[in-house]
Motif scaffolding. Structure first.
Motif, PDB file in Angstrom:
ATOM      1  N   GLY A   1       0.816  -1.210   0.000  1.00 49.65           N
ATOM      2  CA  GLY A   1       0.000   0.000   0.000  1.00 49.65           C
ATOM      3  C   GLY A   1       0.849   1.260   0.000  1.00 49.65           C
ATOM      4  O   GLY A   1       0.558   2.216  -0.713  1.00 49.65           O
ATOM      5  N   ARG A   2       1.880   1.241   0.802  1.00 48.77           N
ATOM      6  CA  ARG A   2       2.735   2.441   0.868  1.00 48.77           C
ATOM      7  C   ARG A   2       3.375   2.729  -0.473  1.00 48.77           C
ATOM      8  O   ARG A   2       3.637   3.875  -0.818  1.00 48.77           O
ATOM      9  N   ASP A   3       3.613   1.688  -1.243  1.00 49.44           N
ATOM     10  CA  ASP A   3       4.246   1.887  -2.545  1.00 49.44           C
ATOM     11  C   ASP A   3       3.337   2.567  -3.553  1.00 49.44           C
ATOM     12  O   ASP A   3       3.787   3.026  -4.600  1.00 49.44           O
ATOM     13  N   LEU A   4       2.047   2.623  -3.237  1.00 48.88           N
ATOM     14  CA  LEU A   4       1.146   3.366  -4.114  1.00 48.88           C
ATOM     15  C   LEU A   4       1.487   4.848  -4.106  1.00 48.88           C
ATOM     16  O   LEU A   4       0.975   5.628  -4.908  1.00 48.88           O
ATOM     17  N   TYR A   5       2.342   5.214  -3.172  1.00 51.50           N
ATOM     18  CA  TYR A   5       2.725   6.612  -3.073  1.00 51.50           C
ATOM     19  C   TYR A   5       3.325   7.142  -4.378  1.00 51.50           C
ATOM     20  O   TYR A   5       3.078   8.289  -4.751  1.00 51.50           O
ATOM     21  N   ALA A   6       4.080   6.322  -5.047  1.00 50.90           N
ATOM     22  CA  ALA A   6       4.734   6.790  -6.278  1.00 50.90           C
ATOM     23  C   ALA A   6       3.737   7.232  -7.351  1.00 50.90           C
ATOM     24  O   ALA A   6       3.772   8.381  -7.786  1.00 50.90           O
ATOM     25  N   PRO A   7       2.815   6.367  -7.766  1.00 48.03           N
ATOM     26  CA  PRO A   7       1.845   6.849  -8.747  1.00 48.03           C
ATOM     27  C   PRO A   7       0.969   7.973  -8.197  1.00 48.03           C
ATOM     28  O   PRO A   7       0.608   8.904  -8.924  1.00 48.03           O
ATOM     29  N   PHE A   8       0.656   7.876  -6.935  1.00 50.21           N
ATOM     30  CA  PHE A   8      -0.162   8.913  -6.306  1.00 50.21           C
ATOM     31  C   PHE A   8       0.499  10.275  -6.431  1.00 50.21           C
ATOM     32  O   PHE A   8      -0.098  11.256  -6.883  1.00 50.21           O
ATOM     33  N   ILE A   9       1.749  10.339  -6.068  1.00 51.72           N
ATOM     34  CA  ILE A   9       2.417  11.631  -6.021  1.00 51.72           C
ATOM     35  C   ILE A   9       2.786  12.120  -7.430  1.00 51.72           C
ATOM     36  O   ILE A   9       2.905  13.314  -7.677  1.00 51.72           O
ATOM     37  N   ALA A  10       2.926  11.181  -8.344  1.00 43.60           N
ATOM     38  CA  ALA A  10       3.173  11.586  -9.731  1.00 43.60           C
ATOM     39  C   ALA A  10       1.933  12.301 -10.283  1.00 43.60           C
ATOM     40  O   ALA A  10       2.048  13.308 -10.988  1.00 43.60           O
ATOM     41  N   MET A  11       0.773  11.809  -9.923  1.00 45.13           N
ATOM     42  CA  MET A  11      -0.454  12.457 -10.378  1.00 45.13           C
ATOM     43  C   MET A  11      -0.697  13.763  -9.636  1.00 45.13           C
ATOM     44  O   MET A  11      -1.233  14.721 -10.189  1.00 45.13           O
ATOM     45  N   PHE A  12      -0.285  13.771  -8.408  1.00 45.54           N
ATOM     46  CA  PHE A  12      -0.288  15.013  -7.629  1.00 45.54           C
ATOM     47  C   PHE A  12       0.507  16.097  -8.364  1.00 45.54           C
ATOM     48  O   PHE A  12       0.060  17.234  -8.529  1.00 45.54           O
ATOM     49  N   ALA A  13       1.686  15.715  -8.819  1.00 45.01           N
ATOM     50  CA  ALA A  13       2.546  16.691  -9.494  1.00 45.01           C
ATOM     51  C   ALA A  13       1.909  17.189 -10.786  1.00 45.01           C
ATOM     52  O   ALA A  13       1.979  18.374 -11.117  1.00 45.01           O
ATOM     53  N   TRP A  14       1.263  16.280 -11.477  1.00 45.71           N
ATOM     54  CA  TRP A  14       0.595  16.690 -12.723  1.00 45.71           C
ATOM     55  C   TRP A  14      -0.522  17.692 -12.427  1.00 45.71           C
ATOM     56  O   TRP A  14      -0.664  18.705 -13.117  1.00 45.71           O
ATOM     57  N   GLY A  15      -1.276  17.414 -11.399  1.00 43.70           N
ATOM     58  CA  GLY A  15      -2.338  18.339 -11.008  1.00 43.70           C
ATOM     59  C   GLY A  15      -1.787  19.702 -10.616  1.00 43.70           C
ATOM     60  O   GLY A  15      -2.368  20.740 -10.937  1.00 43.70           O
ATOM     61  N   ASP A  16      -0.662  19.698  -9.942  1.00 46.55           N
ATOM     62  CA  ASP A  16      -0.024  20.967  -9.595  1.00 46.55           C
ATOM     63  C   ASP A  16       0.376  21.742 -10.847  1.00 46.55           C
ATOM     64  O   ASP A  16       0.195  22.947 -10.927  1.00 46.55           O
TER      65      ASP A  16
END
Length: 358
Positions: free
Chosen positions: A282-297
């Motif tokens: 679950g913690r490894d989902l952080y990578a795709p999560f934060i990549a999409m975060f960056a795109w939204g930013d």
DNA sequence: GTCATAATAATACTTTCGCG
DNA sequence: CGCGAAAGTATTATTATGAC
């Protein structure tokens, strides 16, 4: 995270007080009301409003493979026509694809990536990497091998800190409010449903992106994981922060437990209470999560990010970047070549072939 | 508080059809 | 053929209510 008075009023549920006078949204009865509740400004939520279900992402993936016309998408994904129509329209409307007339034809259109759409590639790769790592049955081979033309390596992109270029994880990042912090009205209308059956979009090419999306293919799933990354563990915490329907939250948590993303742990026995803790998967989902975060930013925040990230390891504020671990360069779709580790023919059987047997 | 269940609203999908 | 609209069915999201 102070909540202003006016927002408080909105957040209050009618049932909170004994008498059932509605606060003021009395004129509902139509689809007028939705979007009434506020949600925290979040680049991931905004991103997921566009890529609202798995299909949208898979369409983008095919676009990166060079698919451009309606039927190309349809045959590659075996997506229902109507669904494809509405997704393409949404993606065009949001500016990640553009619809252009094919030369020499008056009625054939093709869908091309815009810059904004092209930029989702790193997120796509983060999803792929996650699937390769956690969801690939065949240990030896990932379905698709990437070769980075910039440095020539066989590439497994990682999500890293823009300041020190070291890979990041949920545990090494802290947050504080940025200039865009606050609340905004939720998107009108309801959230997209999950796809019918999970196996539906696994029938196309074998893909780690598909497999990842099978786990986190809808907005609520992302939001639940977000709250977990922000420290929420208990049902009630998530419920109150997300204004999510209880059975949906139950459903998603159970789904995540089934997929080994959370473990359900009893923390009290006299009244039995449970909390949900991220596993390493679950913690490894952080990578795709934060990549999409960056795109939204980058594309949806008008230069005012809701949240600023600090990398504890190097001590600097940073943006998440997806890089090639060998040469440390940011990746993009143009610098990648592919090798298929499966027989393409085998996976393009006629529709419903897999259904008819005794 | 932590959900489960039932009823209702809305959307994904299927099928069919139309248009140039 | 290439695309999408319309109508009808299947499945999911939301709301309301209540068990424990």
């Amino acid at each position: 995270m102070p909540i202003e008075k006016s927002e408080m009023a909105e957040l209050q549920t009618p049932s909170a007080d004994g008498q059932s006078r509605r606060p003021r949204a009395v004129r509902k009865k139509k689809a007028a009301e939705p979007g009434g509740h506020l949600e925290r400004n979040c680049s991931v939520a905004r991103t997921m409003n566009i890529f609202c279900d798995s299909w949208a992402f898979l369409i983008m993936r095919e676009a990166f493979f060079g698919v451009r016309n309606f039927d190309g998408f349809r045959s590659a994904l075996e997506i229902p026509r109507q669904t494809l129509t509405s997704r393409l329209r949404l993606l065009v409307q949001e500016g990640v694809l553009k619809k252009v007339l094919m030369e020499g034809s008056s009625k054939r259109y093709e869908y091309r990536l815009t810059k904004k759409g092209y930029d989702i590639y790193p997120s796509c790769m983060a999803l792929k990497r996650y699937g390769d790592t956690w969801l690939n049955d065949d240990e030896a081979k990932v379905p698709l091998e990437l070769r980075h033309t910039t440095c020539g390596c066989v590439c497994e992109p990682v999500v890293a800190c823009s300041s020190c270029l070291e890979p990041i994880s949920a545990a090494t990042v802290t947050y504080r409010d940025g200039p865009g912090a606050g609340h905004e009205a939720g998107r009108p209308g309801r959230n997209a449903r999950r796809a019918y059956s999970n196996s539906r979009f696994l029938v196309g090419r074998p893909s780690s992106v598909s497999k990842t999306l099978e786990i986190i293919g809808d907005k609520w799933s992302f939001m639940v994981v977000r709250e977990a990354f922000f420290g929420a563990r208990r049902y009630e915490q998530m419920q109150s922060r997300l204004t999510i329907a209880p059975n949906i939250l139950t459903d998603r948590l159970a789904h995540f437990v089934r997929h080994d993303v959370f473990v359900r742990r009893q923390y009290s026995s006299s009244p039995p209470r449970y909390e949900y803790v991220l596993t390493s998967k679950g913690r490894d989902l952080y990578a795709p999560f934060i990549a999409m975060f960056a795109w939204g930013d980058r594309w949806l925040s008008q230069g005012k990010p809701p949240l600023i990230l600090t990398h504890k390891t190097c001590g600097n504020d940073f943006n998440p970047v997806v890089i090639c671990p060998e040469c440390k360069q940011e990746i993009d779709a143009g610098s990648m070549r592919y090798r298929l580790n499966y027989d393409p023919e085998r996976y393009h059987a006629p529709t419903n072939d897999h259904l008819d047997d005794g």
